[in-house]
Write a protein that holds these residues in place. Structure first.
Motif, PDB file in Angstrom:
ATOM      1  N   TYR A  41      18.291   2.052   7.327  1.00  0.00           N
ATOM      2  CA  TYR A  41      19.326   3.221   6.340  1.00  0.00           C
ATOM      3  C   TYR A  41      18.575   3.886   5.437  1.00  0.00           C
ATOM      4  O   TYR A  41      18.625   5.139   5.218  1.00  0.00           O
ATOM      5  N   ILE A  42      17.592   3.598   4.811  1.00  0.00           N
ATOM      6  CA  ILE A  42      16.661   4.310   3.911  1.00  0.00           C
ATOM      7  C   ILE A  42      15.768   5.172   4.498  1.00  0.00           C
ATOM      8  O   ILE A  42      15.898   6.434   4.465  1.00  0.00           O
ATOM      9  N   VAL A  43      15.227   5.103   5.761  1.00  0.00           N
ATOM     10  CA  VAL A  43      14.641   6.006   6.601  1.00  0.00           C
ATOM     11  C   VAL A  43      15.642   7.024   7.133  1.00  0.00           C
ATOM     12  O   VAL A  43      15.109   8.224   7.096  1.00  0.00           O
ATOM     13  N   LEU A  44      16.870   6.813   7.535  1.00  0.00           N
ATOM     14  CA  LEU A  44      18.036   7.701   7.884  1.00  0.00           C
ATOM     15  C   LEU A  44      18.072   8.623   6.772  1.00  0.00           C
ATOM     16  O   LEU A  44      18.423   9.739   6.842  1.00  0.00           O
ATOM     17  N   ALA A  48       2.927  10.768   2.985  1.00  0.00           N
ATOM     18  CA  ALA A  48       2.172   9.545   3.654  1.00  0.00           C
ATOM     19  C   ALA A  48       2.985   8.165   3.389  1.00  0.00           C
ATOM     20  O   ALA A  48       2.825   7.416   4.234  1.00  0.00           O
ATOM     21  N   HIS A  49       3.590   8.201   2.314  1.00  0.00           N
ATOM     22  CA  HIS A  49       4.332   6.840   1.885  1.00  0.00           C
ATOM     23  C   HIS A  49       5.582   6.604   2.996  1.00  0.00           C
ATOM     24  O   HIS A  49       5.825   5.751   3.591  1.00  0.00           O
ATOM     25  N   GLY A  50       6.250   7.943   3.310  1.00  0.00           N
ATOM     26  CA  GLY A  50       7.273   7.785   4.210  1.00  0.00           C
ATOM     27  C   GLY A  50       6.592   7.311   5.831  1.00  0.00           C
ATOM     28  O   GLY A  50       7.126   6.547   6.505  1.00  0.00           O
ATOM     29  N   PHE A  69       0.872  -1.065  -0.098  1.00  0.00           N
ATOM     30  CA  PHE A  69       0.138   0.031  -0.059  1.00  0.00           C
ATOM     31  C   PHE A  69       0.838   1.321  -0.102  1.00  0.00           C
ATOM     32  O   PHE A  69       0.508   2.206  -0.679  1.00  0.00           O
ATOM     33  N   GLY A  70       1.839   1.130   0.772  1.00  0.00           N
ATOM     34  CA  GLY A  70       2.855   2.518   0.968  1.00  0.00           C
ATOM     35  C   GLY A  70       3.684   2.618  -0.321  1.00  0.00           C
ATOM     36  O   GLY A  70       3.606   3.808  -0.794  1.00  0.00           O
ATOM     37  N   SER A  71       3.941   1.540  -1.098  1.00  0.00           N
ATOM     38  CA  SER A  71       4.587   1.900  -2.580  1.00  0.00           C
ATOM     39  C   SER A  71       3.546   2.517  -3.288  1.00  0.00           C
ATOM     40  O   SER A  71       3.986   3.194  -4.243  1.00  0.00           O
ATOM     41  N   PHE A  72       2.370   2.010  -3.278  1.00  0.00           N
ATOM     42  CA  PHE A  72       1.342   2.737  -4.203  1.00  0.00           C
ATOM     43  C   PHE A  72       0.971   4.232  -3.798  1.00  0.00           C
ATOM     44  O   PHE A  72       0.907   5.021  -4.654  1.00  0.00           O
ATOM     45  N   LEU A  73       1.304   4.624  -2.454  1.00  0.00           N
ATOM     46  CA  LEU A  73       1.343   5.921  -2.285  1.00  0.00           C
ATOM     47  C   LEU A  73       2.527   6.661  -2.697  1.00  0.00           C
ATOM     48  O   LEU A  73       2.163   7.868  -3.346  1.00  0.00           O
ATOM     49  N   LEU A 100      15.278   2.370  -6.996  1.00  0.00           N
ATOM     50  CA  LEU A 100      15.852   1.040  -6.917  1.00  0.00           C
ATOM     51  C   LEU A 100      16.094   0.590  -5.737  1.00  0.00           C
ATOM     52  O   LEU A 100      15.884  -0.646  -5.474  1.00  0.00           O
ATOM     53  N   TRP A 101      16.621   1.395  -4.563  1.00  0.00           N
ATOM     54  CA  TRP A 101      16.751   0.856  -3.229  1.00  0.00           C
ATOM     55  C   TRP A 101      15.582   0.484  -2.404  1.00  0.00           C
ATOM     56  O   TRP A 101      15.390  -0.553  -1.777  1.00  0.00           O
ATOM     57  N   MET A 102      14.678   1.249  -2.671  1.00  0.00           N
ATOM     58  CA  MET A 102      13.209   1.037  -2.157  1.00  0.00           C
ATOM     59  C   MET A 102      12.608  -0.174  -2.703  1.00  0.00           C
ATOM     60  O   MET A 102      11.921  -1.031  -1.994  1.00  0.00           O
ATOM     61  N   ARG A 103      12.795  -0.295  -4.012  1.00  0.00           N
ATOM     62  CA  ARG A 103      12.337  -1.603  -4.429  1.00  0.00           C
ATOM     63  C   ARG A 103      13.149  -2.837  -4.160  1.00  0.00           C
ATOM     64  O   ARG A 103      12.396  -3.778  -3.819  1.00  0.00           O
TER      65      ARG A 103
END
Length: 148
Positions: A101-104, A41-43, A29-33, A122-125
């Motif tokens: 790490y992505i959140v940071l 909202a995604h974050g 769901f977050g990826s669709f956001l 790329l990294w989120m996927r």
């Protein structure tokens, strides 16, 4: 105490599996956001899942791994019971670290610019795919431990 999924698992294991599956769906769901350019909202969605997973690891998964698997490694790693839990655990740690790490990188200025990645998608996927591999390994672990 028996759980609610009809296996030999206890309530805590059934609850953990159910919450993990819900979190996996929330990540989709977050990826669709993000796809709809609703980045705040995604974050929030992805970060809530990541933090909730840390709580689940701390309260449920680590104690189980620590008491049932870790004392018997590496001697019994060739046995399915220990192998699937170990693979799930190692991949899970990697997914959690990458997520943190992505959140940071995405949500703070704590890391220097040279430590930040440029290819967000790329990294989120990669993280989403890794998370789903870990989730499937968690289902396999549950099956081997309680239903198989």
């Amino acid at each position: 105490m028996e759980g609610f999924l009809g296996t030999h698992a206890g309530y805590r294991a059934d609850l953990n599996l159910t919450i993990q599956i819900a979190m996996g769906i929330a990540l989709i769901f977050g990826s669709f956001l993000a796809r709809n350019k609703r980045f705040v909202a995604h974050g929030i969605c992805q970060t809530v899942v990541l933090v909730l997973n840390l709580v689940m690891i701390y309260l449920l998964m680590w104690p189980s791994f620590y008491s049932h698997v870790l004392p018997r490694l590496p001697k019994r790693l060739g046995k399915r019971f220990y192998a699937v839990a170990t693979i799930h655990g190692v991949l899970g740690v990697l997914a959690e670290i990458l997520g943190l790490y992505i959140v940071l990188v995405a949500g703070t200025k704590l890391l220097p610019e040279t430590w930040r990645f440029r290819r967000w998608k790329l990294w989120m996927r990669v993280e989403l795919a890794l998370w789903w591999v870990v989730l499937m390994m968690g289902v396999v672990t549950y099956w081997v431990w309680y239903a198989g």
